[in-house]
Design an enzyme around this catalytic site. Structure first.
Site, PDB file in Angstrom:
ATOM      1  N   ARG A 103      92.523  27.353  25.494  1.00 21.33           N
ATOM      2  CA  ARG A 103      93.795  28.736  26.540  1.00 21.33           C
ATOM      3  C   ARG A 103      93.401  29.416  26.136  1.00 21.33           C
ATOM      4  O   ARG A 103      93.200  30.704  26.731  1.00 21.33           O
ATOM      5  CB  ARG A 103      94.952  27.702  26.733  1.00 21.33           C
ATOM      6  CG  ARG A 103      95.928  28.468  27.581  1.00 21.33           C
ATOM      7  CD  ARG A 103      97.108  28.677  26.807  1.00 21.33           C
ATOM      8  NE  ARG A 103      97.768  27.023  26.485  1.00 21.33           N
ATOM      9  CZ  ARG A 103      98.461  26.410  27.838  1.00 21.33           C
ATOM     10  NH1 ARG A 103      98.583  26.993  29.052  1.00 21.33           N
ATOM     11  NH2 ARG A 103      99.155  25.138  28.466  1.00 21.33           N
TER      12      ARG A 103
ATOM     13  N   ASP B 236      94.161   4.229  26.517  1.00 23.68           N
ATOM     14  CA  ASP B 236      94.094   4.714  27.699  1.00 23.68           C
ATOM     15  C   ASP B 236      95.423   4.146  28.265  1.00 23.68           C
ATOM     16  O   ASP B 236      95.886   4.124  29.292  1.00 23.68           O
ATOM     17  CB  ASP B 236      92.984   3.289  28.601  1.00 23.68           C
ATOM     18  CG  ASP B 236      91.312   3.969  28.493  1.00 23.68           C
ATOM     19  OD1 ASP B 236      91.135   5.263  28.427  1.00 23.68           O
ATOM     20  OD2 ASP B 236      91.110   2.900  28.785  1.00 23.68           O
TER      21      ASP B 236
HETATM   22  P1  ATP Z   1      89.069  -0.596  26.348  1.00 27.80           P
HETATM   23  O1  ATP Z   1      88.832  -0.985  28.050  1.00 27.80           O
HETATM   24  O2  ATP Z   1      90.096  -0.238  25.528  1.00 27.80           O
HETATM   25  O3  ATP Z   1      87.837  -0.411  26.132  1.00 27.80           O
HETATM   26  P2  ATP Z   1      89.289  -3.595  26.431  1.00 27.80           P
HETATM   27  O4  ATP Z   1      89.491  -4.534  24.962  1.00 27.80           O
HETATM   28  O5  ATP Z   1      89.727  -4.023  27.478  1.00 27.80           O
HETATM   29  O6  ATP Z   1      89.048  -2.191  25.582  1.00 27.80           O
HETATM   30  P3  ATP Z   1      86.430  -5.041  27.385  1.00 27.80           P
HETATM   31  O7  ATP Z   1      84.720  -4.097  27.580  1.00 27.80           O
HETATM   32  O8  ATP Z   1      86.887  -4.840  28.601  1.00 27.80           O
HETATM   33  O9  ATP Z   1      87.073  -4.022  26.027  1.00 27.80           O
HETATM   34  O10 ATP Z   1      86.139  -6.256  26.998  1.00 27.80           O
HETATM   35  C1  ATP Z   1      86.140  -6.485  25.685  1.00 27.80           C
HETATM   36  C2  ATP Z   1      85.680  -7.979  25.111  1.00 27.80           C
HETATM   37  O11 ATP Z   1      86.353  -8.805  25.161  1.00 27.80           O
HETATM   38  C3  ATP Z   1      83.675  -7.700  26.359  1.00 27.80           C
HETATM   39  O12 ATP Z   1      82.960  -7.313  25.912  1.00 27.80           O
HETATM   40  C4  ATP Z   1      84.262 -10.056  26.394  1.00 27.80           C
HETATM   41  O13 ATP Z   1      83.630 -10.230  25.520  1.00 27.80           O
HETATM   42  C5  ATP Z   1      85.834  -9.862  26.153  1.00 27.80           C
HETATM   43  N1  ATP Z   1      86.010  -9.921  27.715  1.00 27.80           N
HETATM   44  C6  ATP Z   1      86.602  -8.530  28.728  1.00 27.80           C
HETATM   45  N2  ATP Z   1      86.602  -9.602  29.832  1.00 27.80           N
HETATM   46  C7  ATP Z   1      86.901 -11.336  29.302  1.00 27.80           C
HETATM   47  C8  ATP Z   1      86.819 -12.053  30.195  1.00 27.80           C
HETATM   48  N3  ATP Z   1      87.360 -11.722  31.597  1.00 27.80           N
HETATM   49  N4  ATP Z   1      86.824 -13.231  29.613  1.00 27.80           N
HETATM   50  C9  ATP Z   1      86.572 -13.445  28.722  1.00 27.80           C
HETATM   51  N5  ATP Z   1      85.687 -12.260  28.499  1.00 27.80           N
HETATM   52  C10 ATP Z   1      86.109 -10.846  28.348  1.00 27.80           C
END
Ligand code: ATP
Length: 320
Positions: free
Chosen positions: A156, A129
């Site tokens: 295209r 992203d």
């Molecule tokens: P993408 O957006 O590319 O899918 P990402 O790292 O943003 O990747 P998420 O699913 O948002 O993916 O986060 C991955 C993991 O990180 C979650 O399953 C959770 O275990 C942990 N995580 C996310 N947000 C939090 C938070 N605020 N506090 C603690 N752990 C978190």
């Protein structure tokens, strides 16, 4: 200097994560530091699914998409109790610091862990992203954009042969970088992103006029957060009365062999992250700014929201 560190990948996978993990492992070993791989993200950390890696463990992966460490999402890690359990598992193996490769959610999880437990954390932004604050670049965004451009090129050809309108839905729930970049590079006529309001009636009128002037095709790239490609395709077909087809690219955008750019940048970030961590630096994310590797404060990175560069929006409009 630390004696033992660990590396993990978390959240959605992205091409180039392997190159980053490989760089972390080899940099640590080069500097005489033991390195563990944690399998399947925070889920694996809580299940104590980790083992020490050798230089050989990361052979033959730089060219592969996905992540050899696996990735997952963990609800349990979002609780303080879960994070404490993860920390205890790290301590059990003598792990003194952790490199987390993942998107903003994964980095947020790392920031929480660092705040509550005594464990140094260094992050590397890995997500197609390209939406991590403070960095111009996240691992995998280049490969994913190239995959979309390749699809646009093919669509295209057929659109032009049949004088069709093609709607291509691409990934990006909250961020339009991928759609905008691939749209510009693929020469799309319209790019719909969650950050920018659009008027579908105006777009349809515009397409009708261009077809009346002899245009043979129109490409509309839609980030999933800006609406469903199928629904937009239906509306466009109805309003323009021009043959319209919809292509939802889906998970194909996540896979594939990483581009040179993703391999190079992931390798640079992996090396810098490992060097910083073993020398005692904590709570930073390594990213790129104007082509150079930069350190970003971990808490700033997770508390701020990256916005879409208005220059990209302007350029897409001018070149359409
Ligand atoms: P993408 O957006 O590319 O899918 P990402 O790292 O943003 O990747 P998420 O699913 O948002 O993916 O986060 C991955 C993991 O990180 C979650 O399953 C959770 O275990 C942990 N995580 C996310 N947000 C939090 C938070 N605020 N506090 C603690 N752990 C978190």
């Amino acid at each position: 200097m630390m004696k033992t560190i660990a590396v993990m990948t978390s959240g959605g996978d992205s091409p180039g994560m392997n190159a980053a993990a490989r760089a972390v492992v080899r940099t640590a070993i080069f500097n005489g530091v033991h390195v563990f791989g944690i399998y399947n993200g925070y889920k694996g950390m809580l299940k104590d699914d980790m083992q020490e890696l050798t230089s050989r463990s990361v052979s033959d992966i730089i060219q592969r998409g996905g992540t050899f460490l696996g990735t997952a999402r963990s609800k349990e890690f979002e609780t303080e109790e879960g994070r404490r359990k993860g920390y205890e598992n790290l301590k059990k193996h003598g792990i003194e610091g952790l490199v987390i490769i993942g998107g903003d959610g994964s980095l947020r999880g790392g920031a929480q862990l660092s705040e509550e437990c005594d464990i140094p954390i260094v992050g590397i932004p890995g997500t197609i992203d390209n939406d991590v604050w403070g960095s111009d670049y996240t691992i995998g965004c280049d490969t994913a954009a190239n995959t979309i451009v390749d699809a646009i090129n093919k669509l295209r050809d057929t659109a032009s042969a049949h004088r069709r309108i093609i709607v291509i839905e691409v990934m990006g729930h909250r961020s339009g970088w991928l759609a905008m970049t691939a749209g510009i590079a693929g020469g799309a006529e319209y790019v719909l992103v969650p950050e920018v309001k659009y008027d579908i009636d105006e777009i349809c009128d515009d397409i009708k006029e261009s077809y009346a002037r002899g245009k043979r095709y129109s490409i509309i790239v839609v980030a999933e957060g800006a609406g469903s490609g199928v629904d937009i395709g239906k509306i466009v077909a109805e309003k323009t009365e021009i043959d319209t087809r919809v292509s939802v690219l889906g998970h194909i955008q996540r896979g594939g062999s990483p581009t040179v750019q993703d391999r190079m940048k992931a390798s640079q970030l992996g090396e810098q992250a490992a060097l910083a961590l073993i020398s005692g630096v904590t709570n930073v994310v390594f990213g790129f700014e104007a082509g150079e590797v930069v350190r970003i404060d971990l808490f700033e990175a997770v508390h701020n929201k990256k916005t879409l560069d208005p220059e990209l929006v302007r350029l897409a409009h001018v070149l359409a």
